[in-house]
Enzyme design. Structure first.
Site, PDB file in Angstrom:
ATOM      1  N   GLY A 219       0.830  -1.205   0.000  1.00  0.00           N
ATOM      2  CA  GLY A 219       0.000   0.000   0.000  1.00  0.00           C
ATOM      3  C   GLY A 219       0.854   1.241   0.000  1.00  0.00           C
ATOM      4  O   GLY A 219       2.057   1.187  -0.281  1.00  0.00           O
ATOM      5  N   ASN A 220       0.243   2.371   0.292  1.00  0.00           N
ATOM      6  CA  ASN A 220       0.996   3.617   0.357  1.00  0.00           C
ATOM      7  C   ASN A 220       0.474   4.446   1.531  1.00  0.00           C
ATOM      8  O   ASN A 220      -0.504   4.075   2.161  1.00  0.00           O
ATOM      9  CB  ASN A 220       0.880   4.379  -0.974  1.00  0.00           C
ATOM     10  CG  ASN A 220      -0.551   4.716  -1.309  1.00  0.00           C
ATOM     11  OD1 ASN A 220      -1.178   5.523  -0.630  1.00  0.00           O
ATOM     12  ND2 ASN A 220      -1.085   4.075  -2.345  1.00  0.00           N
ATOM     13  N   ARG A 221       1.142   5.560   1.801  1.00  0.00           N
ATOM     14  CA  ARG A 221       0.834   6.307   3.024  1.00  0.00           C
ATOM     15  C   ARG A 221      -0.261   7.362   2.847  1.00  0.00           C
ATOM     16  O   ARG A 221      -0.481   8.180   3.740  1.00  0.00           O
ATOM     17  CB  ARG A 221       2.103   6.966   3.554  1.00  0.00           C
ATOM     18  CG  ARG A 221       3.151   5.976   4.046  1.00  0.00           C
ATOM     19  CD  ARG A 221       4.177   6.655   4.933  1.00  0.00           C
ATOM     20  NE  ARG A 221       4.841   7.758   4.278  1.00  0.00           N
ATOM     21  CZ  ARG A 221       4.700   9.030   4.611  1.00  0.00           C
ATOM     22  NH1 ARG A 221       3.903   9.382   5.604  1.00  0.00           N
ATOM     23  NH2 ARG A 221       5.340   9.975   3.949  1.00  0.00           N
ATOM     24  N   SER A 222      -0.951   7.350   1.721  1.00  0.00           N
ATOM     25  CA  SER A 222      -1.965   8.386   1.524  1.00  0.00           C
ATOM     26  C   SER A 222      -3.058   8.298   2.602  1.00  0.00           C
ATOM     27  O   SER A 222      -3.592   7.226   2.872  1.00  0.00           O
ATOM     28  CB  SER A 222      -2.604   8.237   0.147  1.00  0.00           C
ATOM     29  OG  SER A 222      -3.675   9.144   0.038  1.00  0.00           O
ATOM     30  N   ALA A 286      -4.149   7.859  -4.282  1.00  0.00           N
ATOM     31  CA  ALA A 286      -2.837   7.297  -4.614  1.00  0.00           C
ATOM     32  C   ALA A 286      -3.072   5.830  -4.966  1.00  0.00           C
ATOM     33  O   ALA A 286      -3.529   5.052  -4.134  1.00  0.00           O
ATOM     34  CB  ALA A 286      -1.896   7.434  -3.422  1.00  0.00           C
TER      35      ALA A 286
END
Ligand code: CTP
Length: 412
Positions: A219-222, A286
């Site tokens: 995943g990502n930190r958005s 994101a």
């Protein structure tokens, strides 16, 4: 408050039990109206035990009390979950052939429906038209979510999660106007600026996650803060907003139709579905560019894989590029570019390259890094138009940046 929960005949009827329970635990007086079809999925004793009130099903029971009108008149809020395509169609056409549809016709309380049906039925033009009619009349629609359906397939159609329905219902009830007032006053000012009234805007927010196994994901930190700020600002400026939410760290704004998704493919289906009747699409989410080639059904065990784990990833579709390529005349597609380049000139050049690939009408470039962009309450953006020219630069709270971005969109 007195809440009427209408339950119609879908497999998601079992989830209505959690919704009823939540309302009861919050101290509300809950009256369930189940259609005959609903009772094929969940039995009357369950509804009576959980709601702590007698179940209502039969239009011809208690006729002397005029119940088909009385229940609706007493209600402070009506929630229909799950709402089948059939019930949505009946309500849209003002039909009243059972206790629930009579109640909906008789009530002046706010009404919220949580559709649940198979993807094909949801996407059918008749259903879409009926849902549109309900919205125009001030009925709130929550979901459906995109995800695994009853069978092995997945797509939009799954009933929104019980917690989200309860939250949306309580937010709706806390608004001052009645449903009829809301429908009549849908143009009434929330703020001085109503320049998005009559526009339907789809905003994606948050970050997608790609499962590796049942407990892990890429995943990502958005956090979704900028996307949610855009949804809030668009709502306040009068737009009909659909928020496609991928793992938000912030609550969804009230008065905004929210569809929750997890993976990039789910987000693609949800945004493509919602885009069909939208005139503005903003891809603030994101999006994971890659997903694992395979997802393990069981937890990947260290003693099986050893000290080194090689992951094989396949690319996800570029949703924004697809939306730009397929856009209808008069539709406006806005993309975001998350970059880690610190040199301002090089940052703009990266944005221009991205714009050439994605061919959107506007590209909002923002600098992301360990401490900037994601998760923070502030943002700094540069907006390019389709020709690659800088049309706006803004820095500050995400809420004010959101308004500046909407200024660009409305002036297009
Ligand atoms: N986006 C998309 N589909 C993807 C990846 C990104 O629709 N598979 C969208 C994002 O929502 C955003 C824009 O494209 O509006 C740019 O996303 P970004 O992550 O900045 O760019 P990428 O396309 O991922 O390119 P790169 O990783 O090379 O920066």
């Amino acid at each position: 408050m007195t809440i009427v929960v209408g339950v119609t005949g879908g497999i998601a009827a079992y989830k209505a039990v959690s919704i009823i329970r939540s309302f009861v635990l919050l101290g509300h007086d809950v009256h369930v109206i189940a259609t005959d079809a609903a009772l094929r999925f969940v039995g009357a004793p369950t509804f009576e035990a959980i709601s702590r009130n007698q179940l209502n099903t039969d239009l011809y029971e208690g006729v002397s009390e005029v119940r088909h009108v009385g229940i609706g008149k007493r209600a402070d809020l009506v929630v229909i979950a799950p709402a089948t395509a059939n019930t949505i169609a009946k309500i849209a056409h003002g039909l009243a052939d059972d206790l629930l549809t009579n109640t909906v016709l008789a009530t002046t309380a706010p009404v919220l429906v949580a559709p649940a049906m198979h993807t094909e039925m949801w996407l059918n033009a008749a259903t879409q038209h009926n849902v549109h009619t309900l919205r125009e009349r001030g009925v709130s629609v929550v979901g459906p979510a995109v995800g695994q359906l009853t069978g092995s397939d997945s797509g939009p159609g799954r009933m929104e999660e019980a917690d989200a329905i309860v939250a949306a219902a309580l937010a709706l009830a806390s608004k001052p106007a009645s449903r009829h007032d809301r429908a009549a006053n849908s143009e009434a000012p929330r703020t001085a600026r109503r320049d998005l009234a009559g526009h339907r805007i789809v905003i994606t927010a948050g970050g997608t996650r790609e499962p590796l196994d049942p407990v892990r994901y890429l995943g990502n930190r958005s956090s979704g803060k900028q996307g949610v700020a855009l949804a809030t600002a668009a709502r306040d400026r009068g737009a009909d907003v659909v928020l496609i939410a991928a793992h938000l760290d912030v609550p969804v704004p009230e008065g905004v139709e929210t569809r929750t998704v997890s993976t990039t493919l789910e987000l693609q289906r949800a945004v493509t579905d919602a885009a069909s009747d939208a005139d503005i699409i903003v891809m603030a989410a994101a999006v994971a560019d890659f997903r694992p080639a395979t997802t393990s059904d069981a937890k990947i065990k260290k003693d099986v894989v050893g000290d080194e784990l090689q992951l094989s990833l396949v690319s996800n579709p570029d949703i924004l590029a697809g939306l730009s390529a397929d856009k209808q005349p008069d539709q406006l597609v806005v993309g975001f570019a998350a970059e880690t380049e610190s040199d301002p000139q090089a940052l703009i050049e990266l944005g221009r390259r991205k714009l050439r690939r994605k061919r959107c009408d506007f590209l909002v470039i923002n600098n992301v890094g360990w401490r900037t962009g994601f998760s923070t309450d502030e943002n700094e953006v540069v907006v390019l138009d389709a020709a690659g020219d800088i049309v706006m630069e803004a820095a500050g709270a995400k809420s004010s940046v959101a308004d500046r971005i909407l200024d660009v969109i409305t002036s297009a």
